[in-house]
Motif scaffolding. Structure first.
Motif, PDB file in Angstrom:
ATOM      1  N   LYS A  48       0.838  -1.202   0.000  1.00 33.70           N
ATOM      2  CA  LYS A  48       0.000   0.000   0.000  1.00 33.70           C
ATOM      3  C   LYS A  48       0.868   1.246   0.000  1.00 33.70           C
ATOM      4  CE  LYS A  48      -0.667  -0.069   5.025  1.00 33.70           C
ATOM      5  NZ  LYS A  48      -1.648  -0.227   6.096  1.00 33.70           N
ATOM      6  N   SER A  49       0.440   2.221  -0.782  1.00 31.61           N
ATOM      7  CA  SER A  49       1.168   3.481  -0.900  1.00 31.61           C
ATOM      8  C   SER A  49       0.469   4.553  -0.078  1.00 31.61           C
ATOM      9  CB  SER A  49       1.225   3.925  -2.363  1.00 31.61           C
ATOM     10  OG  SER A  49       1.994   3.022  -3.117  1.00 31.61           O
ATOM     11  N   SER A  95       0.227  13.457  -6.152  1.00 26.96           N
ATOM     12  CA  SER A  95       0.435  12.150  -6.792  1.00 26.96           C
ATOM     13  C   SER A  95      -0.295  12.023  -8.118  1.00 26.96           C
ATOM     14  CB  SER A  95       0.006  11.012  -5.857  1.00 26.96           C
ATOM     15  OG  SER A  95      -1.402  10.954  -5.741  1.00 26.96           O
ATOM     16  N   GLY A  96      -1.450  12.681  -8.219  1.00 24.14           N
ATOM     17  CA  GLY A  96      -2.294  12.513  -9.398  1.00 24.14           C
ATOM     18  C   GLY A  96      -3.312  11.390  -9.214  1.00 24.14           C
ATOM     19  N   TYR A  97      -3.317  10.776  -8.043  1.00 24.58           N
ATOM     20  CA  TYR A  97      -4.194   9.638  -7.762  1.00 24.58           C
ATOM     21  C   TYR A  97      -5.081   9.934  -6.564  1.00 24.58           C
ATOM     22  CZ  TYR A  97      -0.313   7.448 -10.312  1.00 24.58           C
ATOM     23  OH  TYR A  97       0.664   7.145 -11.219  1.00 24.58           O
ATOM     24  N   VAL A  98      -6.261   9.304  -6.548  1.00 27.67           N
ATOM     25  CA  VAL A  98      -7.135   9.402  -5.388  1.00 27.67           C
ATOM     26  C   VAL A  98      -6.701   8.375  -4.349  1.00 27.67           C
ATOM     27  CG1 VAL A  98      -9.124  10.264  -6.702  1.00 27.67           C
ATOM     28  CG2 VAL A  98      -8.865   7.797  -6.324  1.00 27.67           C
ATOM     29  N   ILE A  99      -7.010   8.649  -3.084  1.00 29.11           N
ATOM     30  CA  ILE A  99      -6.722   7.693  -2.025  1.00 29.11           C
ATOM     31  C   ILE A  99      -7.436   6.388  -2.352  1.00 29.11           C
ATOM     32  CG2 ILE A  99      -7.130   7.174   0.412  1.00 29.11           C
ATOM     33  CD1 ILE A  99      -6.623  10.139   0.983  1.00 29.11           C
ATOM     34  N   GLY A 100      -6.722   5.285  -2.175  1.00 31.99           N
ATOM     35  CA  GLY A 100      -7.253   3.970  -2.555  1.00 31.99           C
ATOM     36  C   GLY A 100      -6.754   3.540  -3.927  1.00 31.99           C
ATOM     37  N   GLY A 101      -6.144   4.476  -4.642  1.00 31.29           N
ATOM     38  CA  GLY A 101      -5.601   4.173  -5.955  1.00 31.29           C
ATOM     39  C   GLY A 101      -4.178   4.674  -6.133  1.00 31.29           C
ATOM     40  N   VAL A 102      -3.554   5.115  -5.043  1.00 27.22           N
ATOM     41  CA  VAL A 102      -2.212   5.698  -5.127  1.00 27.22           C
ATOM     42  C   VAL A 102      -1.204   4.613  -5.494  1.00 27.22           C
ATOM     43  CG1 VAL A 102      -0.381   6.928  -3.910  1.00 27.22           C
ATOM     44  CG2 VAL A 102      -2.781   7.510  -3.460  1.00 27.22           C
ATOM     45  N   ALA A 129      -2.515   0.647  -8.809  1.00 31.61           N
ATOM     46  CA  ALA A 129      -2.062   1.121 -10.114  1.00 31.61           C
ATOM     47  C   ALA A 129      -2.886   2.292 -10.637  1.00 31.61           C
ATOM     48  CB  ALA A 129      -2.079  -0.027 -11.112  1.00 31.61           C
ATOM     49  N   GLY A 130      -3.152   3.263  -9.768  1.00 33.55           N
ATOM     50  CA  GLY A 130      -3.739   4.508 -10.242  1.00 33.55           C
ATOM     51  C   GLY A 130      -5.224   4.688 -10.044  1.00 33.55           C
ATOM     52  N   THR A 131      -5.971   3.609  -9.810  1.00 34.96           N
ATOM     53  CA  THR A 131      -7.404   3.704  -9.546  1.00 34.96           C
ATOM     54  C   THR A 131      -7.746   2.753  -8.396  1.00 34.96           C
ATOM     55  OG1 THR A 131      -8.210   1.905 -10.974  1.00 34.96           O
ATOM     56  CG2 THR A 131      -7.823   4.056 -12.038  1.00 34.96           C
TER      57      THR A 131
END
Length: 157
Positions: A48-49, A95-102, A129-131
């Motif tokens: 997890k990120s 990051s460009g990502y939403v939490i849960g998709g980082v 992986a982004g989503t």
């Protein structure tokens, strides 16, 4: 399960290159438990990120085992600076990502990165992986090269 088709997942696939395959699931993989259930692995094998920030607002990425909570004091000791938890808008902005998709890769602002040493016991792990429903499999030993990160003890014990 299918190959990536969402734009953010395709971005991660582009960053990773052909050595990895980003997969999308019908069910959410936003939490470590959800991801492990969808994939069929242990929660500990989920990488997890988690994004923190320094007092100057710089992003700090921690890639931790899904069973571990991150100890911000250990991150402070590794970094040499205090870190704070972040809000969803900061995570998206940096990051460009939403939490849960980082994802551990492909951030808008390249973070300083630390990798949980507990991940190194596994042959393979799975990372977002982004989503919130996209993941990819990798060898944990690949994480330092992919993130520019340092392996260390980051978990609350």
């Amino acid at each position: 399960m299918k190959k990536a088709s969402e734009p953010k997942a395709l971005h991660v696939q582009d960053v990773l290159g052909p050595a990895y395959t980003v997969l999308e699931f019908e069910e959410p993989t936003a939490t470590s438990e959800q991801a492990a259930s969808a994939i069929g692995c242990t929660v500990a094998q989920i990488a997890k990120s988690v994004l923190f920030k320094t007092k100057d607002g710089d992003p700090v990425l921690v890639v931790a085992s899904g069973t571990n909570r991150v100890d911000d004091k250990k991150i402070r000791d590794l970094l040499g600076a205090k870190v704070k938890s972040t809000q969803p808008d900061y995570v998206l902005e940096k990051s460009g990502y939403v939490i849960g998709g980082v994802s551990p890769v492909g951030h808008i602002v390249k973070p300083v990165a630390f990798i949980d040493e507990d991940l190194m016991q596994f042959d393979t792990v799975w990372a977002s992986a982004g989503t919130p429903n996209a993941v990819f499999e990798l060898k944990p030993q690949d994480l330092p090269a992919l993130t520019g990160g340092t392996v260390g003890d980051v978990a609350k014990r």
